[in-house]
Every structure is written in structure tokens, then in C-alpha cells.
Design a protein around this motif. Structure first.
Motif, short mmCIF file in Angstrom:
data_model
loop_
_atom_site.label_atom_id
_atom_site.label_comp_id
_atom_site.label_asym_id
_atom_site.label_seq_id
_atom_site.Cartn_x
_atom_site.Cartn_y
_atom_site.Cartn_z
N LYS A 133 0.86 -1.18 0.00
CA LYS A 133 0.00 0.00 0.00
C LYS A 133 0.90 1.23 0.00
CE LYS A 133 -2.54 0.85 3.70
NZ LYS A 133 -3.66 0.77 4.67
N GLN A 174 -3.22 3.79 -2.40
CA GLN A 174 -3.61 2.69 -3.29
C GLN A 174 -3.02 1.36 -2.81
OE1 GLN A 174 -5.59 3.04 -6.04
NE2 GLN A 174 -5.80 5.26 -5.78
N GLU A 175 -3.76 0.29 -3.01
CA GLU A 175 -3.25 -1.07 -2.78
C GLU A 175 -2.59 -1.58 -4.07
OE1 GLU A 175 -3.47 -2.71 0.04
OE2 GLU A 175 -5.11 -1.79 1.20
N THR A 185 -6.36 7.73 2.45
CA THR A 185 -6.41 8.81 1.47
C THR A 185 -6.77 10.14 2.13
OG1 THR A 185 -6.96 7.36 -0.39
CG2 THR A 185 -7.61 9.67 -0.59
N VAL A 188 0.52 -1.55 -5.10
CA VAL A 188 1.66 -0.82 -5.66
C VAL A 188 2.90 -1.72 -5.61
CG1 VAL A 188 3.12 1.23 -5.45
CG2 VAL A 188 0.67 1.38 -4.97
N SER A 209 -3.78 9.91 -3.42
CA SER A 209 -4.64 8.84 -2.91
C SER A 209 -3.77 7.70 -2.43
CB SER A 209 -5.62 8.35 -3.98
OG SER A 209 -4.91 7.78 -5.07
N GLN A 227 -0.08 7.47 -3.94
CA GLN A 227 0.20 7.71 -5.34
C GLN A 227 -0.17 9.14 -5.70
OE1 GLN A 227 1.09 4.46 -7.86
NE2 GLN A 227 2.20 5.07 -6.02
N LYS A 282 -0.66 11.21 -8.84
CA LYS A 282 -0.81 10.87 -10.26
C LYS A 282 -0.33 11.96 -11.21
CE LYS A 282 -5.72 12.24 -10.50
NZ LYS A 282 -7.10 11.74 -10.78
#
Length: 373
Positions: free
Chosen positions: A11, A28-29, A348, A31, A26, A14, A16
């Protein structure tokens, strides 16, 4: 002891693209887990992977995300993992380094970032061993991340001599909250702080001798300071030199001693808190030419009325600063100061909230994200 995840994913935060915090960040899982093999062989021996416990934010984290310094500090690609100052448990060291490597798997460490703040806001992070140190048993991982991020405080405080009077602009922020503690230990006779939350400055562990609310009083106009001048102004807020130079041009009495009488102005900041560097030329002008002009002016034709200008924007890329920081923390000389709104959770919304707080520049200590227990 910690282990590498079997799935080779993790996790992580990120980012973007460049832009607004709420739109770009955010958690994210899935990665990709970092790999030391991705680092060029000649550099690989200097890096290791930690299981991250905490990450402390700094101005640079928001600046990189904004894109205002993209040509010089931008990530090599998107999405990228933000954050640089951190703490955690060593999970991997380079292959073949043997006993020569200063850390081993299982060590609890804290680290500063090198070059640019990135890669830390994740369950696992790659860090440079040269700016890393073991965390004393009596210092928490949350506190260690904050102290790593505030380590410039040590070098700034070392420039203060016993018996000196010091005025700190930006006194309650991440660096100011820690610098005052070390300056006091070094024997500063009087330390005044400028903040819009003056009551906090007077309480421990900060313990300023005097607190000025800049929304009500202008420290540069205060008669008591013009009469009993400061030896040093430490500007952690930005813009202080512009006011000193304005008083010089207007012939106004200054609140800081002149260079000819040992007065100094120390800063880690440019004139503006939010600035844009889109080229090498712009970077040279802001970080070299303008400071060099001020250094010359304050030491030559202006030395009878201006304090010596000193600009310290970068830290040395060696372990000495981190070693000093952790040693002082272990002895209780310096206590980590975290913004009371945190630590933020590793979600997040938690990360976005931490970045928004850092971006506001109205922080009370270091902004910290707790990645894992």
C-alpha cells in the motif's frame, strides 16, 4: 525482525500528476514493492529498504506536488510516491555488503531524504544509509520521523554562541519548535519567537523567553528591541531580510546588531514561501546570485548597519546531523514536537489532510503520517 511481503506489492500513496492535493493524492493497494535491483549497481550499496513506521512532511513535499519546481525537483515519472523524511525497521540491505554495511535487518532507523522528497509514504521505502541513524530505545518512531525532518535545527542552533540574544521568525513551525530547544541548551541568554500562536511558544518544551503575535505587533518596530538589540535573527518564515534591508535604506533603527558588532541574519528560506523554479537560470538567481549579493553587501559597504547575511539551504549528505539529532533526543535535550492535529492515519483522507495542513504553513511542530505501528 521484519519480512518482505510475499506478494511483492504494498500500500502506498500515489501522486498521479502535479496539481491539487485532493485531486492528485490517494492511498492505493497493489503498488509494486521497491527493489534495490532497480538502483544502478554502483550506487546500490548505499541504499536499503525499510518497513515504514512514520513519515514527516516538509515544505518540499508540497512544492514538488505543485509542479512549481518540476524541472529541478520533479519525479522521473508518474505516478510517484511522495514523502522523504521517515522512520521504520530495516527490511533489506544490499547483497554482498557483509559486515561493512552500517545497519542490519531489524534495526529501527530514521532517515532524511536525499536530492528530493519521494518514495517514503508507503508500507516499504528505499532510503539512503548515509543520511540515516538508529533510533534510541527511548525515542518513538513517530518522534524519530519528526526529528529527522527537523534536523536542520541542529546545524542552525550550533551557530548560536552562549549569552546571545536571538529572535526567531516562524518560531512555532517544524524547525523553529526544535531549534529553540537546542539554542537554549547552548546557552542563548534570551530567545524571542514570532508566531500567531504566542501562548504555545512560552510553554514547554519550546519555552521561548518572549512570544510576539505578529498579527498584533511588528517585532521590527518594537522600541525595546531597538534599545536592546538581538545578536541573531533566525528567519524560518521568509521575508525577514527584505524588512531589514528596508529599514537600512530608510535609515531606521534596527533591532539586530550590525555585522561590525557581531550581528547575524540566518535563514533557510528564500524571500517567498511559495516560489517557482522552472530553469537552472532561475535557480542560480534565487539560490546563488541574490544570496551572494546580500553576503557581500552585509560584509562590506553595509557592515556598519546590516547584520551578516547567512543563507543555509542544504544539509550535508552524511550521517553526522542525524547522529547528533538522535543523541540529543536520547539525552532529552530535544523533544520531538508534532502538530497536535496529527499524527494523520495512512488513508487517502488522512494523507490529504496532512498535506493540506503542511501547505497552510500554519503548523505547530511537524506534520506526521503514521504508516504502521
Amino acid at each position: 525482525m521484519t519480512t518482505v511481503p510475499e506478494t511483492k506489492t504494498m500500500k502506498a500513496v500515489q501522486a498521479k500528476d502535479y496539481g491539487d492535493i485532493d485531486e492528485m493524492l490517494s492511498v492505493q493497494e497493489g503498488v509494486k514493492y521497491p527493489s534495490l535491483d532497480d538502483i544502478p549497481a554502483r550506487k546500490r550499496k548505499n541504499f536499503m529498504i525499510i518497513k515504514t513506521h512514520a513519515v514527516a512532511l516538509a515544505c518540499g513535499d508540497c512544492r514538488v506536488l505543485s509542479g512549481m519546481t518540476r524541472e529541478l525537483q520533479g519525479p522521473p515519472s508518474f505516478p510517484y510516491i511522495p514523502g522523504g523524511d521517515c522512520s521504520g525497521i530495516v527490511a533489506e540491505i544490499p547483497k554482498g555488503v557483509g559486515n561493512k554495511f552500517p545497519f542490519k535487518v531489524g534495526d529501527r532507523v530514521a532517515a532524511r531524504f536525499v536530492d528530493r522528497p519521494k518514495d517514503a509514504l508507503a508500507e516499504y521505502a528505499v532510503i539512503h544509509q548515509a543520511v540515516c541513524e538508529k533510533i534510541p530505545e527511548n525515542v518513538s518512531s513517530l518522534d524519530a520521523a519528526a526529528l529527522a525532518s527537523a534536523s536542520p535545527a541542529i546545524l542552525l542552533a550550533e551557530r548560536i554562541q552562549p549569552g546571545e540574544r536571538v529572535l526567531v521568525l516562524g518560531a512555532g513551525g517544524g524547525v523553529g519548535s526544535h531549534t529553540v530547544q537546542v539554542m537554549r541548551d547552548r546557552g542563548a541568554s534570551f530567545i524571542a519567537g514570532v508566531s500567531r500562536s504566542p501562548d504555545r511558544l512560552l510553554a514547554p518544551p519550546l519555552g521561548y523567553d518572549r512570544a510576539i503575535d505578529y498579527t498584533k505587533d511588528d517585532p521590527f518596530s518594537m522600541a525595546e528591541f531597538k534599545k536592546d538589540k538581538f545578536d541573531v535573527i533566525l528567519d524560518l518564515a521568509c521575508g525577514g531580510w527584505l524588512r531589514i534591508d528596508e529599514d537600512y535604506k530608510n535609515g531606521s533603527e534596527s533591532i539586530v546588531k550590525s555585522a561590525s558588532h557581531g550581528g547575524r541574519y540566518l535563514t533557510t528560506m528564500l524571500d517567498k514561501a511559495v516560489f517557482e523554479l522552472r530553469s537552472i537560470t532561475a535557480a542560480i538567481k534565487l539560490s546563488l546570485l541574490i544570496p551572494s549579493w546580500r553576503v557581500a553587501k552585509s560584509r562590506l559597504w553595509g557592515r556598519s548597519r546590516l547584520p551578516k547575511y547567512n543563507f543555509a539551504m542544504a544539509l550535508p549528505n552524511d550521517r553526522s546531523v542525524m547522529t547528533k539529532t538522535m543523541d540529543l533526543a536520547s539525552k532529552g535535550t530535544i523533544q520531538a514536537v508534532l502538530d497536535p492535529k496529527g499524527p494523520s492515519p495512512f488513508t487517502t483522507e488522512g494523507v490529504r489532510k496532512a498535506f493540506r495542513l503542511q501547505e497552510s504553513r500554519h503548523i505547530h511542530g511537524k506534520v506526521v503520517v503514521e504508516v504502521s505501528k
